[in-house]
Scaffold this motif. Sequence first.
Motif, PDB file in Angstrom:
ATOM      1  N   ALA A  10      -6.870   8.816  -7.946  1.00 16.13           N
ATOM      2  CA  ALA A  10      -7.558   8.229  -9.246  1.00 16.13           C
ATOM      3  C   ALA A  10      -6.714   7.968 -10.241  1.00 16.13           C
ATOM      4  CB  ALA A  10      -8.928   9.146  -9.354  1.00 16.13           C
ATOM      5  N   ALA A  13      -4.340   4.914  -9.192  1.00 13.80           N
ATOM      6  CA  ALA A  13      -5.201   3.680  -9.267  1.00 13.80           C
ATOM      7  C   ALA A  13      -5.533   2.954 -10.623  1.00 13.80           C
ATOM      8  CB  ALA A  13      -6.306   3.888  -8.445  1.00 13.80           C
ATOM      9  N   GLN A  14      -5.380   3.901 -11.686  1.00 13.94           N
ATOM     10  CA  GLN A  14      -5.546   3.404 -13.130  1.00 13.94           C
ATOM     11  C   GLN A  14      -4.417   2.170 -13.498  1.00 13.94           C
ATOM     12  OE1 GLN A  14      -5.942   6.227 -16.196  1.00 13.94           O
ATOM     13  NE2 GLN A  14      -6.055   7.755 -14.499  1.00 13.94           N
ATOM     14  N   SER A  15      -3.389   2.267 -12.676  1.00 13.14           N
ATOM     15  CA  SER A  15      -2.262   1.372 -13.137  1.00 13.14           C
ATOM     16  C   SER A  15      -2.613   0.018 -12.088  1.00 13.14           C
ATOM     17  CB  SER A  15      -1.152   1.934 -12.789  1.00 13.14           C
ATOM     18  OG  SER A  15      -0.838   2.166 -11.448  1.00 13.14           O
ATOM     19  N   ALA A  16      -3.406   0.021 -11.422  1.00  9.84           N
ATOM     20  CA  ALA A  16      -3.568  -1.400 -10.587  1.00  9.84           C
ATOM     21  C   ALA A  16      -4.510  -2.265 -11.271  1.00  9.84           C
ATOM     22  CB  ALA A  16      -4.515  -1.034  -9.345  1.00  9.84           C
ATOM     23  N   ASP A  18      -6.968  -3.940  -9.761  1.00  9.19           N
ATOM     24  CA  ASP A  18      -8.191  -3.620  -9.111  1.00  9.19           C
ATOM     25  C   ASP A  18      -8.187  -2.199  -8.828  1.00  9.19           C
ATOM     26  OD1 ASP A  18     -10.624  -3.208  -7.799  1.00  9.19           O
ATOM     27  OD2 ASP A  18     -10.388  -5.226  -6.949  1.00  9.19           O
ATOM     28  N   ALA A  19      -8.686  -1.148  -9.856  1.00  8.00           N
ATOM     29  CA  ALA A  19      -8.505   0.234  -9.473  1.00  8.00           C
ATOM     30  C   ALA A  19      -9.429   0.629  -8.074  1.00  8.00           C
ATOM     31  CB  ALA A  19      -9.197   1.068 -10.416  1.00  8.00           C
ATOM     32  N   ASP A  20     -10.494  -0.144  -7.975  1.00 10.12           N
ATOM     33  CA  ASP A  20     -11.252   0.366  -6.774  1.00 10.12           C
ATOM     34  C   ASP A  20     -10.612   0.045  -5.335  1.00 10.12           C
ATOM     35  OD1 ASP A  20     -13.476   1.418  -8.181  1.00 10.12           O
ATOM     36  OD2 ASP A  20     -14.405  -0.541  -8.152  1.00 10.12           O
ATOM     37  N   THR A  23      -7.502   2.204  -4.823  1.00  5.37           N
ATOM     38  CA  THR A  23      -7.998   3.663  -4.355  1.00  5.37           C
ATOM     39  C   THR A  23      -8.347   3.462  -2.802  1.00  5.37           C
ATOM     40  OG1 THR A  23      -9.077   4.053  -6.570  1.00  5.37           O
ATOM     41  CG2 THR A  23      -9.913   5.136  -4.346  1.00  5.37           C
ATOM     42  N   LEU A  34       1.203  -1.273  -7.418  1.00  5.35           N
ATOM     43  CA  LEU A  34       0.623  -0.663  -8.670  1.00  5.35           C
ATOM     44  C   LEU A  34       1.582  -1.392  -9.565  1.00  5.35           C
ATOM     45  CD1 LEU A  34       0.102   3.233  -8.042  1.00  5.35           C
ATOM     46  CD2 LEU A  34      -1.673   1.132  -7.814  1.00  5.35           C
TER      47      LEU A  34
END
Length: 162
Positions: A10, A13-16, A18-20, A23, A34
């Motif tokens: 999690a 994924a914040q640095s993507a 699209d976080a979902d 993930t 990322l």
Amino acid sequence: MRTPDHVLIAWLAQSADDADRATTHLIEGGKAMLQLGHIFSAVRMPGQLVHGALGAELEHDVREELAERLDGAVALDPRGTGESRYYALIPPLAALTWDMADVAPALGRDTYLSTPAPYRLTPPGPHWAAPLRRENDFCRPAAVRSLLEDGLQALRRRQAAC
């Protein structure tokens, strides 16, 4: 104590963009692209310098000492053909003041990195040479600089011996 993988996924994924999606890629595929410069940046270190600094020829021989020297997370892209690259995670703003770009560039904003999931600790493909243990598991830039300087000295000694 190591943070559970789902928490680290999690965080990464914040640095993507699209976080979902990131993930899902981290959970199912073991890696995700990322964007750097937001929650972390990275210094791209040539394998030749890392191995020279640590006096080791093989990637699996550097794991423990690399983790000890840098005391932070380091991803490894083994690059099947060509030289391996190590990516030392550093605080996001540290890339702005990094002064060894000619040897090992700091990658920050507008750069993407294929980042392994926290559970990827062995090949094939990108994995953690020094495991991601917690959120903000950054290497100190001074420690990264010292490692690279040692690698440069080892390379010079090897070239002088030839």
